[in-house]
Scaffold this motif. Structure first.
Motif, short mmCIF file in Angstrom:
data_model
loop_
_atom_site.label_atom_id
_atom_site.label_comp_id
_atom_site.label_asym_id
_atom_site.label_seq_id
_atom_site.Cartn_x
_atom_site.Cartn_y
_atom_site.Cartn_z
N LEU A 34 0.85 -1.19 0.00
CA LEU A 34 0.00 0.00 0.00
C LEU A 34 0.89 1.24 0.00
CD1 LEU A 34 -2.76 1.46 0.34
CD2 LEU A 34 -2.43 1.23 2.82
N ASN A 35 0.67 2.12 -0.96
CA ASN A 35 1.42 3.38 -1.03
C ASN A 35 0.74 4.41 -0.14
OD1 ASN A 35 2.99 5.57 -1.70
ND2 ASN A 35 2.13 5.83 -3.75
N THR A 36 1.39 4.79 0.94
CA THR A 36 0.84 5.80 1.85
C THR A 36 1.62 7.11 1.78
OG1 THR A 36 2.22 4.96 3.67
CG2 THR A 36 0.01 4.02 3.44
N MET A 37 2.42 7.30 0.72
CA MET A 37 3.20 8.52 0.55
C MET A 37 2.41 9.55 -0.26
SD MET A 37 6.97 6.94 -0.36
CE MET A 37 6.37 6.15 -1.87
N THR A 38 3.00 10.72 -0.38
CA THR A 38 2.43 11.77 -1.22
C THR A 38 2.96 11.70 -2.65
OG1 THR A 38 4.17 13.31 -0.54
CG2 THR A 38 2.11 13.32 0.74
N LEU A 74 -0.32 -4.07 -12.18
CA LEU A 74 -0.16 -2.80 -11.48
C LEU A 74 1.29 -2.68 -11.02
CD1 LEU A 74 -2.12 -0.48 -10.82
CD2 LEU A 74 -2.36 -1.44 -8.53
N ALA A 75 2.17 -2.27 -11.93
CA ALA A 75 3.59 -2.17 -11.61
C ALA A 75 3.91 -0.94 -10.78
CB ALA A 75 4.43 -2.16 -12.89
N ASP A 76 3.13 0.15 -10.95
CA ASP A 76 3.33 1.38 -10.19
C ASP A 76 2.10 1.63 -9.32
OD1 ASP A 76 5.68 1.73 -11.63
OD2 ASP A 76 4.73 3.01 -13.14
N LEU A 77 2.33 2.09 -8.10
CA LEU A 77 1.24 2.44 -7.20
C LEU A 77 1.18 3.96 -7.10
CD1 LEU A 77 1.72 -0.21 -4.37
CD2 LEU A 77 0.10 -0.25 -6.27
N LEU A 78 0.05 4.54 -7.51
CA LEU A 78 -0.12 5.98 -7.45
C LEU A 78 -0.35 6.42 -6.01
CD1 LEU A 78 -2.40 6.47 -10.59
CD2 LEU A 78 0.11 6.41 -10.45
N ASN A 79 -0.29 7.73 -5.79
CA ASN A 79 -0.49 8.24 -4.44
C ASN A 79 -1.96 8.54 -4.19
OD1 ASN A 79 -0.97 11.36 -4.78
ND2 ASN A 79 0.74 10.84 -6.15
N SER A 80 -2.30 8.60 -2.92
CA SER A 80 -3.70 8.76 -2.53
C SER A 80 -4.26 10.13 -2.91
CB SER A 80 -3.84 8.55 -1.02
OG SER A 80 -5.17 8.69 -0.60
N ILE A 81 -3.42 11.16 -2.91
CA ILE A 81 -3.89 12.52 -3.19
C ILE A 81 -4.37 12.65 -4.63
CG2 ILE A 81 -3.17 14.94 -3.31
CD1 ILE A 81 -1.23 14.33 -1.03
#
Length: 675
Positions: A87-91, A138-145
């Motif tokens: 899970l990507n939790t970064m900006t 899904l090779a890249d995980l986008l950010n939540s924002i």
């Protein structure tokens, strides 16, 4: 109005008032109701709330006992299911994520959903030492924002099914660790364990922030590797696209001959046509049984190149380079030869193009997915381990009309491959050692290049027997009698059964010729025991700390190599001698076959390496390569023979006796006053 009617009216009014009050409370006043309930919904793991990085989790789901059922718990096999998540939790976006799971119970993976193994291992895959997963699709995980918290874009879930051993129920066979191994650099603490769950929050390494700012694009940075593939989509249509594959050899000692390239289509794509290369199995008629045939019902599959899930692609021969139908692609058509850039930069690249057809649900111009699990091999080459394709910035191509304008690719991916050391008994060439101070040759190790199928009549674990020098000139099958006779002369025990052959197609003998006051020299001989002729061959030798004493190579073209190959001499055939011929028949039918060979003297100066001790075996190489393949070295070096030691001892005693006699004579003459 009767009393009962008044009471009935009052009761109805009270009920209506209660209903209205409850409705108002539900719409506006209820704590945790409506949108507030969604906002306060807690994640599965409490630690996930405070994570600012990549939150990793592994959950053991279930397992069942497999056949055969054994009483020994450690030997019992279990079918297990587990899930892992990133899970990507970064900006910022998490590009090309790679998750390592430290399996430790002899796990064998049978299927994986939502990811692929980074090294492209086929299933069933033995991952007892751990496995690294890469995201697919899904090779890249986008950010939540940027996604409004869309979990389908910021989280990837992996479904794992396989077999594991041991850990008697109710114990939970958990992995040793989980961590993110992205090249961009993350710090991962030891994971937290809770029964059947483990999780960790990996954060960006603060020391790498400056480098991260330099690459602020949405694509991952291109990697440096020994060999790279570029997968560029040049044109995109609704149901097909034109792709160009570029192979670049970057290693100064890497090489490929007659390369075979394979990959795995994950979405039922098929290759309709190709230029610059072709598939070994051109199976147009067989395509009617493929999944694509159910969609392309009116298509004539006869001209189709391949509908195989794992096609094998090979290079075209040079004579087809200008072929208007299948050639006319830059850098194509070299018969599968890729030389190191140090030898010829123009021959260190290969290019081919292909038309790829897609099937539902990918009927969209932007629905583009590269093939996975890339592998490449050749006749005698290094062993490459390739990662999975990584989305990179679109490649820029010059305008084909010759104008100064440029055109970017629709989409580009890169596959990075690195050379790995061959496993024990898996080399393709080997080295023997000999020296002027020992009459015997230390041959290649037993089964250095594999044991073959003759282990029933030989011992694969026995140490190779010492040989007389002339035995190196005959095939292994003709060495048995020489080895037995040599052992009898030297009073050595003859093992029964005899050691197995080295089974190497190429062997190299390193012989220390002499050791004199100002330097020393060696003779290097390359033997080719195959019917195959090596064109434009080369060898590289790492000689250790005495590299500074290297003076010259006389019958080869020898040069010093730069970093990272310190202390290494690069050698290739002189003009007109760039061919290493294959094995040929003897002069008469009864004679042993004769290997093709090349040899040269290599000289060293002692003034530049004054501390070298040839007598202790310091004149032998640390690493030897042939055509990019690391050769297996013997497990011992020649020692000073007993005869040599006896000769040295005899000389020393003679010198002592002469000195003593001189002393006695001098004393006698002195006593007689005759001196």
């Amino acid at each position: 109005m009767p009393p009962w009617r008044r009471w009935t009216t009052l009761l109805v009014v009270l009920i209506l008032a209660f209903v209205v009050t409850a409705a108002v409370a539900q719409d506006y006043g209820g704590k945790g109701g409506g949108d507030d309930e969604e906002e306060e919904e807690k994640p599965q793991f409490k630690a996930q709330e405070s994570c600012n990085g990549a939150f990793l989790a592994y959950t053991f789901v279930e397992r069942t006992k497999e056949y055969p059922h054994l009483k020994n718990a450690t030997a019992q096999a279990y079918a297990f299911k587990a899930t892992a998540s990133v899970l990507n939790t970064m900006t910022e976006d998490l590009k090309a994520w790679q998750l390592f799971v430290g399996f430790q119970h002899r796990e064998i993976l049978v299927s994986v959903g939502g990811a692929v193994l980074l090294d492209g291992t086929d299933y069933p895959a033995n991952v007892s030492g751990g496995a690294t997963f890469a995201g697919y699709p899904l090779a890249d995980l986008l950010n939540s924002i940027d996604t409004a918290g869309d979990m389908t874009q910021i989280e990837n879930k992996i479904e794992i099914t396989g077999t594991q051993f041991g850990v008697k129920p109710p114990g939970k066979p958990m992995p040793k660790t989980i961590k993110l191994v992205n090249p961009s650099g993350f710090r991962c603490p030891a994971p937290t364990h809770k029964e059947n769950v483990m999780y960790a929050c990996c954060v960006k390494d603060p020391k790498l922030k400056a480098k991260a700012k330099a690459n602020s694009t949405r694509y991952a940075a291109r990697q440096k590797a020994d060999l790279t593939f570029a997968y560029d989509v040049l044109q995109a249509n609704v149901n097909n696209y034109l792709a160009q594959v570029t192979i670049n050899n970057w290693s100064p000692i890497g090489r490929l001959d007659n390369w075979n390239l394979t990959w795995e289509w994950k979405r039922d794509e098929f290759i309709y046509g190709m230029r610059g290369a072709y598939t070994l199995n051109k199976e147009g008629p067989a395509c009617i049984y493929s999944p694509a045939a159910s969609y392309y019902k009116d298509m004539d599959f006869t001209p189709v190149y391949s509908c195989e899930k794992r096609p094998i692609i090979v290079d075209l021969p040079p004579e087809r380079e200008k072929d208007k139908d299948i050639g006319n692609v830059p850098f194509c058509c070299k018969n599968g030869t890729l030389l190191p850039p140090t030898m010829d930069p123009s021959r260190s690249r290969a290019v081919f193009q292909m038309t790829v057809y897609k099937v539902p649900p990918d009927l969209n111009r932007t629905a583009l997915y590269p093939p996975q699990n890339w592998k490449i091999a050749g006749k005698l080459n290094p062993q490459y381990v390739c990662g999975q394709p990584i989305r990179v910035s679109p490649q820029i191509f010059p305008d084909p009309t010759g104008l100064m304008s440029t055109t970017p690719a629709v989409a580009s991916w890169q596959v990075a491959c690195n050379i790995t050391r061959p496993k024990k008994r898996a080399a393709k060439c080997c080295v023997s050692f000999s020296a002027f101070y020992n009459d015997s040759v230390v041959p290649c190790n037993t089964c250095a290049c594999g044991c073959g199928n003759d282990t029933a009549t030989c011992e694969p674990d026995a140490r190779a027997m010492l040989l007389p020098p002339e035995a190196l000139l005959v095939p292994f099958d003709n060495r048995t009698a020489k080895a037995r006779a040599w052992a009898k002369i030297n009073h050595w025990r003859v093992p029964n059964p005899m050691p197995c052959a080295d089974n190497c197609g190429v062997t190299i003998n390193w012989h220390v010729v002499n050791n004199y006051k100002s330097g020393w020299s060696v003779r290097m001989t390359i033997f080719n025991w195959q019917d195959y002729t090596f064109k434009d061959w080369f060898a590289a030798v790492t000689v250790g700390n005495h590299f500074s004493g290297y003076e010259n190579v006389y019958s080869f073209n020898g040069t010093r190599m730069d970093k990272p190959f310190d202390n290494t001499i690069f050698m290739q055939g002189l003009p007109g001698l760039a061919y290493l011929d294959g094995i040929t028949d003897g002069k008469t039918p009864g004679d042993p076959r004769v290997p093709g060979k090349q040899q040269s003297i290599i000289s060293f100066k002692r003034k530049d390496a004054p501390n070298i001790n040839i007598g202790k075996g310091e004149g032998f190489p640390k690493l030897v390569y042939f055509d990019g393949e690391e050769c297996a070295l013997p497990d011992r070096i020649p020692k000073a023979s007993s005869a040599h030691r006896r000769a040295l001892t005899t000389v020393t005693l003679w010198q002592v006796a002469v000195a003593a006699a001189i002393v006695i004579v001098v004393a006698l003459l002195d006593s007689l006053c005759l001196w």
